[in-house]
Scaffold this motif. Structure first.
Motif, PDB file in Angstrom:
ATOM      1  N   CYS A 146       0.693  -1.181   0.172  1.00  0.00           N
ATOM      2  CA  CYS A 146       0.183   0.029  -0.012  1.00  0.00           C
ATOM      3  C   CYS A 146       0.910   1.231   0.131  1.00  0.00           C
ATOM      4  N   SER A 147       1.941   1.343   0.395  1.00  0.00           N
ATOM      5  CA  SER A 147       2.799   2.448   0.840  1.00  0.00           C
ATOM      6  C   SER A 147       3.210   3.211  -0.377  1.00  0.00           C
ATOM      7  N   GLN A 148       3.361   2.428  -1.482  1.00  0.00           N
ATOM      8  CA  GLN A 148       3.816   3.289  -2.546  1.00  0.00           C
ATOM      9  C   GLN A 148       3.156   4.351  -2.999  1.00  0.00           C
ATOM     10  N   CYS A 149       1.795   4.553  -2.841  1.00  0.00           N
ATOM     11  CA  CYS A 149       0.797   5.459  -2.856  1.00  0.00           C
ATOM     12  C   CYS A 149       0.581   6.097  -1.630  1.00  0.00           C
ATOM     13  N   HIS A 150       0.209   5.401  -0.510  1.00  0.00           N
ATOM     14  CA  HIS A 150      -0.174   6.008   0.700  1.00  0.00           C
ATOM     15  C   HIS A 150       1.306   6.192   1.621  1.00  0.00           C
ATOM     16  N   THR A 151       2.092   6.728   1.150  1.00  0.00           N
ATOM     17  CA  THR A 151       3.310   7.129   1.460  1.00  0.00           C
ATOM     18  C   THR A 151       3.364   7.406   2.992  1.00  0.00           C
ATOM     19  N   GLU A 152       4.202   6.977   3.876  1.00  0.00           N
ATOM     20  CA  GLU A 152       4.489   7.381   5.329  1.00  0.00           C
ATOM     21  C   GLU A 152       5.311   8.551   5.411  1.00  0.00           C
ATOM     22  N   PRO A 153       5.300   9.524   6.342  1.00  0.00           N
ATOM     23  CA  PRO A 153       4.309   9.257   7.590  1.00  0.00           C
ATOM     24  C   PRO A 153       3.010   9.879   7.325  1.00  0.00           C
ATOM     25  N   LEU A 154       2.866  10.675   6.329  1.00  0.00           N
ATOM     26  CA  LEU A 154       1.613  11.454   6.036  1.00  0.00           C
ATOM     27  C   LEU A 154       0.501  10.537   5.350  1.00  0.00           C
ATOM     28  N   PHE A 155       0.877   9.228   4.878  1.00  0.00           N
ATOM     29  CA  PHE A 155      -0.166   8.212   4.082  1.00  0.00           C
ATOM     30  C   PHE A 155      -0.597   8.836   2.841  1.00  0.00           C
ATOM     31  N   THR A 156       0.024   9.541   2.064  1.00  0.00           N
ATOM     32  CA  THR A 156      -0.314   9.817   0.772  1.00  0.00           C
ATOM     33  C   THR A 156       0.813  10.680   0.117  1.00  0.00           C
ATOM     34  N   ASP A 157       1.074  10.085  -1.149  1.00  0.00           N
ATOM     35  CA  ASP A 157       2.140  10.714  -1.844  1.00  0.00           C
ATOM     36  C   ASP A 157       1.693  12.091  -2.485  1.00  0.00           C
ATOM     37  N   TYR A 158       0.557  12.305  -2.481  1.00  0.00           N
ATOM     38  CA  TYR A 158      -0.335  13.589  -2.980  1.00  0.00           C
ATOM     39  C   TYR A 158      -0.241  13.305  -4.595  1.00  0.00           C
ATOM     40  N   SER A 159      -0.085  12.172  -5.209  1.00  0.00           N
ATOM     41  CA  SER A 159      -0.400  12.165  -6.553  1.00  0.00           C
ATOM     42  C   SER A 159      -1.807  11.851  -6.870  1.00  0.00           C
ATOM     43  N   PHE A 160      -1.926  11.826  -8.284  1.00  0.00           N
ATOM     44  CA  PHE A 160      -3.556  11.623  -8.977  1.00  0.00           C
ATOM     45  C   PHE A 160      -3.213  10.274  -9.520  1.00  0.00           C
ATOM     46  N   ARG A 161      -4.300   9.368  -9.310  1.00  0.00           N
ATOM     47  CA  ARG A 161      -4.142   8.082  -9.684  1.00  0.00           C
ATOM     48  C   ARG A 161      -5.733   7.634 -10.020  1.00  0.00           C
ATOM     49  N   ASN A 162      -5.799   6.651 -11.051  1.00  0.00           N
ATOM     50  CA  ASN A 162      -7.005   5.974 -11.215  1.00  0.00           C
ATOM     51  C   ASN A 162      -6.825   4.486 -10.654  1.00  0.00           C
ATOM     52  N   ASN A 163      -7.765   4.422  -9.490  1.00  0.00           N
ATOM     53  CA  ASN A 163      -7.604   3.162  -8.869  1.00  0.00           C
ATOM     54  C   ASN A 163      -8.260   2.083  -9.487  1.00  0.00           C
ATOM     55  N   GLY A 164      -8.899   2.372 -10.588  1.00  0.00           N
ATOM     56  CA  GLY A 164      -9.628   1.172 -10.964  1.00  0.00           C
ATOM     57  C   GLY A 164     -10.981   1.061 -10.452  1.00  0.00           C
ATOM     58  N   LEU A 165     -11.750   2.175 -10.191  1.00  0.00           N
ATOM     59  CA  LEU A 165     -13.059   2.017  -9.765  1.00  0.00           C
ATOM     60  C   LEU A 165     -14.348   1.886 -11.023  1.00  0.00           C
ATOM     61  N   ASP A 166     -13.935   2.292 -12.074  1.00  0.00           N
ATOM     62  CA  ASP A 166     -14.982   2.377 -13.156  1.00  0.00           C
ATOM     63  C   ASP A 166     -14.408   2.064 -14.374  1.00  0.00           C
ATOM     64  N   LEU A 167     -15.258   1.711 -15.393  1.00  0.00           N
ATOM     65  CA  LEU A 167     -14.893   1.444 -16.721  1.00  0.00           C
ATOM     66  C   LEU A 167     -15.040   2.929 -17.597  1.00  0.00           C
ATOM     67  N   THR A 168     -16.038   3.503 -16.981  1.00  0.00           N
ATOM     68  CA  THR A 168     -16.337   4.854 -17.639  1.00  0.00           C
ATOM     69  C   THR A 168     -16.333   5.877 -16.473  1.00  0.00           C
ATOM     70  N   PHE A 169     -16.085   7.115 -16.879  1.00  0.00           N
ATOM     71  CA  PHE A 169     -15.957   8.143 -15.602  1.00  0.00           C
ATOM     72  C   PHE A 169     -17.137   9.034 -15.715  1.00  0.00           C
ATOM     73  N   SER A 170     -17.979   8.653 -14.700  1.00  0.00           N
ATOM     74  CA  SER A 170     -18.980   9.981 -14.593  1.00  0.00           C
ATOM     75  C   SER A 170     -18.435  11.268 -14.130  1.00  0.00           C
ATOM     76  N   ASP A 171     -17.218  11.167 -13.312  1.00  0.00           N
ATOM     77  CA  ASP A 171     -16.649  12.128 -12.755  1.00  0.00           C
ATOM     78  C   ASP A 171     -15.342  11.869 -13.237  1.00  0.00           C
TER      79      ASP A 171
END
Lengths: 356, 255
Positions: A234-259
């Motif tokens: 998990c920590s590649q994206c949820h980087t310690e110690p703030l538990f985010t790397d502040y990047s923008f990523r598509n984590n595979g929620l949808d096939l089409t993007f209503s948002d």
């Protein structure tokens, strides 16, 4: 005989007097002590606190130096529904200290007239370290961040100009502005810088994880196993110690993007469906999850990464095969995530609603 | 005692008054000092007519009927070049020109040192620094409605109005901005006073006149029937801003 009795009596009287004097002194000093506890101690604690294992804050305090009076104004503004068009919604309505400064565990948070938008209200802890704001990162500075919820028709639905008029008419704010800035003048810059003073102080740095980092406590075996798994998966994206790397990523929620997420800001097709990696601090308190609050439980989130990742052209490469997790691994990871709960910020005196 | 004190004060006041008067009355030509220079921008329509809000206009470039209700934009970072090659730079130089207050808006440059000036330079839009540095004040106050709340940055030009030709239900709204990468519309312009020089000597009458032509917004973009709304940075905003900014010309100077 009488005289002796009298002597005895007067001695006992004197003793009683001394004892009662002592009691009074004791009572008074304990009163002083208890008063000190109630007023002086929290004041001593006030101030921005960055642990040594945190990176340097992004916010430039040089341009808005920490000031207790400006903070006090910001604290009053943060909790004041006067800032909304109909006086029903404050910043705290969707960023409640009782909920680690996230929404009240609803997917979407109601604004004025019970209107709702399209995105989940995120926890706003540790914004001093955030290089961008909002799920799509469209806002570049904490001082201008409040303009969005203040003016959004489905949130607080108010204009900055009208907020200034309302604050100018308030005796309470005349005093607060004078104390903070020397004059009663209400400007949007003063409002926004004071809100930043308050928000900068919402620091979550006293969870069990933090105490472990500082060597004050140890993890249980399960928490430790969860921590190891977290670091692998998990920590590649949820980087310690703030538990985010502040990047923008598509984590595979949808096939089409209503948002369309980050794409709405950059207009770059490779940003379609990307959202900011959220911090996991206090994550078990800040359900539901994802930019639209679609998952109510942390188990649903872990199961999404285990089996639910959907493939589109902008899917994050780290999630090409999802994140395989067994049932016991999930349990261990959740045990670790529980160590990110920071009860202190729920009850922090200075972060709570002020009394007028 | 009191009387002596009063006398002393009166004498002092008199001395100061005389000193002040002296400075003003003496007709010598001072070599140092500062003065106000006024920068005026005339907005023309079809090169000859005066531009006006709330007035029916026809765009000679597209044939569109247009009635502007709003036209405002930022000008910033104004500098003047001396004949010795050095520059005078106006501090905190940000102005929002709102044509609702007249279509020949002017900007006061205060504190211009005496001297001979040959060029003017300015920025159309707001430099990137001020777009990324948090809450600003004055002409840059977000409460002026020239700041995007959801995608941080200044709306550097706002042109709104009515048009029967518009694709968007009879109205048009162009909010143009963008300060980074290929979306950057911020433009530095400079004009030489074509062989003349502006003598700033303290007479208070120095003026620099420029002109701009709002119809050029559509020079490349074409008719409002194609696209009558822009509300974020991008190629559409860049095209329109570039064309309008390109229409700024030097007219003349006065002393």
């Amino acid at each position: 005989m009488i005289s002796t009795d009298h002597l005895n009596l007067s001695t006992s009287m004197n003793k009683l007097k001394t004892i009662s004097k002592l009691l009074v002194v004791l009572a008074a000093s304990s009163l002083v002590l208890s008063c000190r506890k109630a007023i002086v101690e929290p004041y001593k604690k006030w101030g921005f606190n960055s642990p040594d294992y945190f990176p340097a804050p992004v916010y430039n305090f040089e341009n808005n130096k920490q000031d207790f009076k400006k903070f006090t104004l910001g604290r009053a503004l943060f909790y004041d529904p006067l800032l909304s068009s109909d006086g029903t919604v404050s910043c705290a309505s969707c960023h409640a200290n009782s909920h680690a400064f996230a929404g009240h565990n609803t997917a979407l948070s109601p604004g004025v007239n019970n209107l709702v938008g399209t995105r989940n209200s995120p926890s706003i802890v540790n914004l001093a370290w955030s290089p961008s704001f909002m799920w799509d990162g469209g806002i570049n500075h904490i001082e201008v961040m409040p303009i969005a919820p203040l003016t959004n028709p489905v949130e607080m639905n108010e204009s900055l100009a009208n907020i200034i008029l309302k604050l100018k008419a308030s005796e309470r704010y005349k005093k607060l502005f004078r104390e903070a800035y020397g004059t009663e003048e209400v400007t949007d810059q003063r409002i926004l810088k004071s809100l930043a003073q308050f928000m900068m102080m919402i620091v979550s740095n006293n969870s069990k994880y933090d105490q472990m980092k500082r060597g004050e406590v140890s993890f249980t075996a399960t928490e430790q196993q969860g921590y190891s798994l977290f670091q692998q998966k998990c920590s590649q994206c949820h980087t310690e110690p703030l538990f985010t790397d502040y990047s923008f990523r598509n984590n595979g929620l949808d096939l089409t993007f209503s948002d369309q997420g980050r794409y709405l800001i950059t207009q770059q097709s490779n940003d379609l469906g990307k959202f900011k990696v959220p911090t996991l601090r206090n994550v078990l308190m800040t359900y539901p999850y994802m930019h639209d609050g679609r998952f109510y439980t942390i188990n649903q989130v872990l199961e999404h990464y285990n089996t639910g990742v959907k493939h589109t052209s902008t899917l994050d490469p780290l999630l090409d095969n999802g994140i395989p997790l067994t049932a016991s691994e999930k349990t261990q990871i959740i045990a670790f995530l529980r160590t990110l709960n920071d009860d202190n910020i729920l009850t922090d005196y200075w972060l709570s609603e002020p009394k007028e | 005692m009191k009387n002596t004190f009063k006398l002393g004060v009166t004498a002092l006041v008199l001395t100061i008054a005389v000193a002040c008067k002296k400075e003003k009355i003496e007709p010598t030509t001072p070599t140092t000092g500062t003065d106000v220079v006024t920068l005026k921008i005339e907005h023309t329509w079809q090169d000859s007519l005066e531009f006006a809000l709330n007035t029916d206009l026809v765009n000679p470039l597209t044939g569109d009927s247009l009635n502007f209700t709003t036209f405002k934009y930022y000008i910033s970072n104004i500098r003047l070049k001396k004949n010795d090659g050095t520059w005078w730079t106006q501090p905190n130089s940000y102005f929002l020109l709102d044509l609702a207050n007249g279509t020949t808006p002017s900007v006061q440059l205060t504190g211009v040192p005496y001297g001979e000036y040959t060029d003017v330079e300015y920025v159309l839009g707001v430099d990137s620094t001020r777009n990324v540095s948090g809450a600003q004040d004055g002409a840059l106050s977000p409460s002026l409605g020239m700041f995007w709340s959801w995608n941080s940055g200044y709306i550097m030009l706002k042109a709104e109005g009515l048009s029967p030709d518009a694709s968007m239900g009879g109205s048009f709204a162009y909010h143009l901005g963008g300060f980074s990468g290929s979306n950057n519309v911020v433009t530095t312009k400079s004009h030489t006073f074509v062989g003349n020089s502006l003598s700033v000597t303290g007479n208070g009458n120095c003026q620099i006149h420029l002109s701009a032509a709002p119809q050029t917004l559509w020079q490349t973009a074409g008719s409002v029937s194609m696209n009558s709304m822009i509300h974020m940075p991008g190629s559409g905003a860049k095209t329109m801003a570039d064309d309008f900014y390109g229409s700024f010309e030097f007219e003349h100077i006065h002393e």
